[in-house]
Design a protein around this motif. Structure first.
Motif, short mmCIF file in Angstrom:
data_model
loop_
_atom_site.label_atom_id
_atom_site.label_comp_id
_atom_site.label_asym_id
_atom_site.label_seq_id
_atom_site.Cartn_x
_atom_site.Cartn_y
_atom_site.Cartn_z
N LEU A 1 16.22 58.45 79.76
CA LEU A 1 14.94 57.97 79.25
C LEU A 1 14.20 59.09 78.49
O LEU A 1 13.58 58.83 77.46
CB LEU A 1 14.07 57.45 80.39
CG LEU A 1 14.59 56.17 81.08
CD1 LEU A 1 13.68 55.77 82.22
CD2 LEU A 1 14.76 55.03 80.09
N VAL A 2 14.29 60.32 79.00
CA VAL A 2 13.69 61.45 78.29
C VAL A 2 14.37 61.62 76.94
O VAL A 2 13.71 61.78 75.90
CB VAL A 2 13.80 62.75 79.12
CG1 VAL A 2 13.43 63.98 78.29
CG2 VAL A 2 12.92 62.67 80.37
N PHE A 3 15.70 61.55 76.93
CA PHE A 3 16.47 61.67 75.68
C PHE A 3 16.11 60.56 74.70
O PHE A 3 15.95 60.80 73.49
CB PHE A 3 17.97 61.67 75.98
CG PHE A 3 18.83 61.79 74.77
CD1 PHE A 3 18.85 62.97 74.03
CD2 PHE A 3 19.62 60.74 74.35
CE1 PHE A 3 19.63 63.08 72.88
CE2 PHE A 3 20.41 60.84 73.22
CZ PHE A 3 20.42 62.01 72.49
N LEU A 4 15.94 59.34 75.22
CA LEU A 4 15.55 58.21 74.37
C LEU A 4 14.20 58.48 73.72
O LEU A 4 14.03 58.26 72.51
CB LEU A 4 15.51 56.92 75.19
CG LEU A 4 15.04 55.66 74.46
CD1 LEU A 4 15.98 55.31 73.32
CD2 LEU A 4 14.93 54.50 75.44
N ASN A 5 13.25 58.98 74.50
CA ASN A 5 11.93 59.32 73.94
C ASN A 5 12.06 60.39 72.87
O ASN A 5 11.53 60.26 71.77
CB ASN A 5 10.99 59.80 75.05
CG ASN A 5 10.40 58.67 75.85
OD1 ASN A 5 9.44 58.04 75.44
ND2 ASN A 5 10.98 58.39 77.00
N LEU A 6 12.77 61.47 73.20
CA LEU A 6 12.89 62.60 72.27
C LEU A 6 13.66 62.23 71.01
O LEU A 6 13.46 62.84 69.96
CB LEU A 6 13.54 63.79 72.97
CG LEU A 6 12.70 64.44 74.09
CD1 LEU A 6 13.49 65.55 74.76
CD2 LEU A 6 11.37 64.95 73.56
N SER A 7 14.54 61.22 71.11
CA SER A 7 15.30 60.81 69.93
C SER A 7 14.40 60.30 68.82
O SER A 7 14.75 60.34 67.64
CB SER A 7 16.33 59.74 70.29
OG SER A 7 15.70 58.50 70.58
N ALA A 8 13.21 59.83 69.19
CA ALA A 8 12.26 59.36 68.18
C ALA A 8 11.75 60.49 67.29
O ALA A 8 11.21 60.24 66.22
CB ALA A 8 11.09 58.64 68.85
N LEU A 9 11.95 61.74 67.72
CA LEU A 9 11.55 62.88 66.88
C LEU A 9 12.38 62.97 65.61
O LEU A 9 12.05 63.75 64.71
CB LEU A 9 11.67 64.19 67.67
CG LEU A 9 10.64 64.40 68.78
CD1 LEU A 9 10.97 65.66 69.57
CD2 LEU A 9 9.23 64.47 68.22
N ALA A 10 13.42 62.16 65.52
CA ALA A 10 14.23 62.12 64.29
C ALA A 10 13.39 61.72 63.09
O ALA A 10 13.78 61.94 61.94
CB ALA A 10 15.40 61.16 64.46
N ASN B 1 5.18 61.22 76.28
CA ASN B 1 5.92 60.14 76.93
C ASN B 1 7.28 60.61 77.46
O ASN B 1 7.77 60.07 78.45
CB ASN B 1 6.07 58.95 75.98
CG ASN B 1 4.81 58.12 75.95
OD1 ASN B 1 4.42 57.54 76.95
ND2 ASN B 1 4.15 58.09 74.81
N ALA B 2 7.89 61.60 76.82
CA ALA B 2 9.12 62.18 77.37
C ALA B 2 8.83 62.79 78.73
O ALA B 2 9.60 62.63 79.68
CB ALA B 2 9.69 63.22 76.41
N TYR B 3 7.69 63.46 78.83
CA TYR B 3 7.28 64.05 80.12
C TYR B 3 7.02 62.95 81.14
O TYR B 3 7.42 63.07 82.31
CB TYR B 3 6.03 64.91 79.93
CG TYR B 3 5.50 65.50 81.20
CD1 TYR B 3 6.15 66.58 81.81
CD2 TYR B 3 4.37 64.97 81.82
CE1 TYR B 3 5.68 67.12 82.99
CE2 TYR B 3 3.89 65.50 83.00
CZ TYR B 3 4.55 66.57 83.58
OH TYR B 3 4.07 67.09 84.76
N ARG B 4 6.36 61.87 80.73
CA ARG B 4 6.10 60.75 81.65
C ARG B 4 7.42 60.15 82.13
O ARG B 4 7.55 59.82 83.31
CB ARG B 4 5.24 59.68 80.97
CG ARG B 4 3.79 60.11 80.74
CD ARG B 4 2.97 58.99 80.12
NE ARG B 4 2.84 57.84 80.99
CZ ARG B 4 1.97 57.74 81.99
NH1 ARG B 4 1.13 58.73 82.22
NH2 ARG B 4 1.92 56.66 82.73
N VAL C 1 5.96 54.63 80.18
CA VAL C 1 5.53 55.23 78.91
C VAL C 1 4.38 54.43 78.32
O VAL C 1 4.27 53.23 78.52
CB VAL C 1 6.69 55.35 77.90
CG1 VAL C 1 7.76 56.29 78.41
CG2 VAL C 1 7.27 53.99 77.57
N ILE C 2 3.53 55.13 77.57
CA ILE C 2 2.38 54.49 76.90
C ILE C 2 2.42 54.90 75.43
O ILE C 2 2.11 56.04 75.09
CB ILE C 2 1.05 54.93 77.54
CG1 ILE C 2 1.03 54.59 79.03
CG2 ILE C 2 -0.13 54.29 76.81
CD1 ILE C 2 -0.12 55.21 79.79
#
Length: 200
Positions: free
Chosen positions: A76-85, A180-183, A190-191
């Protein structure tokens, strides 16, 4: 290793309805031994068996699927961080999380809700940033007059603020993703706001 949460939940739902294993097997049109193996955690119901059990227990199949999902906060953290693309190109902030979401959909607990929220936020963000670029293009190159409110921020005019707006959008997006990655790492929901609910 089989999912003991699912087996416990099926047993709990069966006893709540006051059914024996045999009665559940009859209603679900499954073999008694199959029901026993599912409740003992020896096997997991899939496909048609899952649907039959859900119907017999008066729940939706998706409700039972939730109990087969594994917890994986790292994913889930990786999924959030993937949005940094989106930093490379705005649309990548949608494409990369969408690929990860589709590959792991229904396999990891909370991935469906997290994925939809990320995608809704990124789609909304992309539309806002592209509309901003179109507006900027119209003002600068097509000389379209757009009435600008008389805003003065640190002696900056409307045009300067229009130039700085994308920088604000990018910084805001990065901060929301990191938060949200931290959450997700902490196991919290996530919010992602503001966002239009394109995916429900």
């Amino acid at each position: 290793m089989k999912n003991t949460d699912l087996s416990k939940k099926i047993k709990e739902l069966r006893t709540r309805l006051g059914l024996s294993q045999g009665e559940l097997a009859d209603i679900a049109q499954l073999n008694l031994r199959t029901v026993q193996r599912i409740e003992s955690g020896e096997t997991e119901p899939r496909g048609d068996s899952l649907k039959r059990l859900a119907n017999a227990l008066n729940v939706m199949p998706n409700d039972l699927i939730e109990w087969t999902e594994k917890e994986d906060n790292g994913l889930l953290v990786f999924l959030n961080l993937s949005a940094l693309a989106f930093i490379a190109f705005p649309i990548m902030g949608i494409i990369v999380p969408l690929i990860i979401y589709m590959l792991k959909k229904d396999q990891v607990k909370n991935i469906n809700e997290t994925g939809r929220r990320i995608l809704n936020f990124q789609i909304t963000w992309c539309l806002a940033i592209f509309l901003g670029y179109i507006l900027f293009f119209c003002v600068i190159f097509l000389h379209v007059h757009i009435p600008m409110p008389n805003i003065s921020l640190a002696n900056l005019g409307g045009l300067e603020l229009m130039i700085l707006a994308p920088i604000f959008y990018y910084v805001f997006n990065v901060l929301i993703i990191l938060w949200n990655a931290y959450r997700s790492y902490k196991g919290k929901v996530v919010i992602y706001q503001p966002a239009v609910r394109f995916l429900r």
